[in-house]
Design a protein around this motif. Structure first.
Motif, PDB file in Angstrom:
ATOM      1  N   LEU A 117       0.829  -1.203   0.000  1.00  0.00           N
ATOM      2  CA  LEU A 117       0.000   0.000   0.000  1.00  0.00           C
ATOM      3  C   LEU A 117       0.865   1.255   0.000  1.00  0.00           C
ATOM      4  CD1 LEU A 117      -2.832   1.231   0.146  1.00  0.00           C
ATOM      5  CD2 LEU A 117      -2.702   1.047   2.645  1.00  0.00           C
ATOM      6  N   GLY A 118       1.994   1.198   0.707  1.00  0.00           N
ATOM      7  CA  GLY A 118       2.911   2.329   0.724  1.00  0.00           C
ATOM      8  C   GLY A 118       3.495   2.629  -0.642  1.00  0.00           C
ATOM      9  N   LEU A 121       0.764   4.340  -2.605  1.00  0.00           N
ATOM     10  CA  LEU A 121       0.527   5.676  -2.066  1.00  0.00           C
ATOM     11  C   LEU A 121       1.654   6.633  -2.455  1.00  0.00           C
ATOM     12  CD1 LEU A 121      -1.556   7.133  -0.266  1.00  0.00           C
ATOM     13  CD2 LEU A 121      -0.057   6.654   1.678  1.00  0.00           C
ATOM     14  N   ALA A 124       1.131   7.767  -5.949  1.00  0.00           N
ATOM     15  CA  ALA A 124       0.031   8.734  -6.002  1.00  0.00           C
ATOM     16  C   ALA A 124       0.514  10.114  -5.574  1.00  0.00           C
ATOM     17  CB  ALA A 124      -1.114   8.262  -5.109  1.00  0.00           C
ATOM     18  N   GLY A 125       1.428  10.145  -4.603  1.00  0.00           N
ATOM     19  CA  GLY A 125       1.978  11.418  -4.168  1.00  0.00           C
ATOM     20  C   GLY A 125       2.788  12.109  -5.253  1.00  0.00           C
ATOM     21  N   VAL A 268       2.158  13.074   1.173  1.00  0.00           N
ATOM     22  CA  VAL A 268       1.729  11.737   0.766  1.00  0.00           C
ATOM     23  C   VAL A 268       2.935  10.872   0.392  1.00  0.00           C
ATOM     24  CG1 VAL A 268       0.398  10.431  -0.943  1.00  0.00           C
ATOM     25  CG2 VAL A 268      -0.545  12.522   0.030  1.00  0.00           C
ATOM     26  N   GLY A 272       4.026   7.433   2.181  1.00  0.00           N
ATOM     27  CA  GLY A 272       4.189   6.201   1.426  1.00  0.00           C
ATOM     28  C   GLY A 272       5.537   5.550   1.659  1.00  0.00           C
TER      29      GLY A 272
END
Length: 300
Positions: A117-118, A121, A124-125, A268, A272
């Protein structure tokens, strides 16, 4: 990881400066040769020696091609037409490529975990920071070249983690040997892109020196240490810190505005990266000492 992010995060800016005078092939050759010189000096000054095992040198050909010769050229080629911001977000796909390779090779078995998930994420950042949907040149040959360079890095990371790291050779001798091998491979680029006319520029020369000495020599010594300590997939998470460095340099050097979207994106990204570094705690159970039953003594 922080120092490595500072060294590599500034690479996009220095490549832009270097392209003012040098071709992509010349930049790649220059930074590889300078990085090799730095690491060989570090190796022998620390009373260490380059590996003597022939098998290690054969394995280094693969690592040097995908970790140095190919991506260095592709980044220079790509940034001729792609903005440094777009280059940064495309480079940040390296951990995702490494994760994909790890899944295909069954190294990463848990697809639904905090580390995975990190990784998502963090990417996405980077999208929030650079907003590539607002930039030009995303769907171009230059962008595809940078994307291929990011995938090439991931291949090298994985191969080093599997075949080279932690096999009895120290990080500095191993990284020095890889760049020595890359120096030999880079000579193959001379007939293709090495004899272009050079328009000498002081800032371009400085850029190549910084890319070679710090962005290649010092950085690759740190990179091998990171792979040995954290593993290939976790080490590639440093790629998510590079956009943060690029944004700060853009604001300080080029006067680029730092918007609220950029600040949120950096938060973010850091979140992450922190998640990819998470390791579950191992609960220690105190050993139980068996109590021997003692038969009561009979009294007369």
């Amino acid at each position: 990881m922080g120092v490595l992010a500072l060294l590599w995060g500034s690479s996009f800016l220095w490549i832009k400066f270097a392209l003012q005078a040098f071709s992509p092939g010349q930049i790649a050759i220059g930074r590889i040769l300078l990085g090799t010189a730095v690491l060989v000096v570090l190796c022998y000054s620390g009373r260490q020696r380059l590996p003597r095992d022939r098998k290690v040198w054969l394995q280094l050909i693969f690592a040097a091609f995908f970790g140095n010769a190919l991506p260095f050229f592709l980044f220079g080629f790509g940034e001729q037409t792609v903005d440094s911001g777009v280059a940064g977000v495309l480079n940040a796909t390296t951990p995702l490529w490494a994760l994909l390779i790890g899944v295909l090779m069954r190294q990463e078995r848990k697809l639904f975990s905090i580390r995975m998930l990190g990784l998502i994420l963090g990417f996405a950042g980077t999208l929030l920071i650079f907003a590539p949907w607002q930039a030009h040149g995303v769907a171009s040959w230059g962008a595809l070249a940078i994307l291929a360079a990011a995938a090439s890095y991931a291949v090298s990371y994985t191969y080093i983690g599997l075949k080279l790291s932690g096999r009895g050779v120290g990080p500095i001798p191993l990284s020095a040997a890889q760049l020595v091998t890359a120096s030999g491979l880079s000579t193959l680029m001379l007939p293709i892109d090495g004899f272009e006319p050079i328009e000498w520029s002081l800032i371009s020369v400085i850029a190549v020196v910084v890319l070679g000495v710090f962005g290649t020599g010092v950085a690759f010594a740190l990179n091998y240490r990171l792979i040995a300590d954290e593993g290939a997939v976790a080490a590639t998470a440093v790629g998510y810190l590079l956009p943060v460095v690029s944004v700060l340099l853009g604001a300080a050097v080029l006067g680029e505005p730092v918007t609220l979207r950029v600040v949120i994106g950096m938060v973010v990204v850091l979140l992450g990266v922190g998640m990819t570094r998470w390791q579950p705690r191992v609960r220690t159970v105190e050993p139980t000492v068996p109590v021997m039953a003692v038969e009561p003594q009979k009294t007369s």
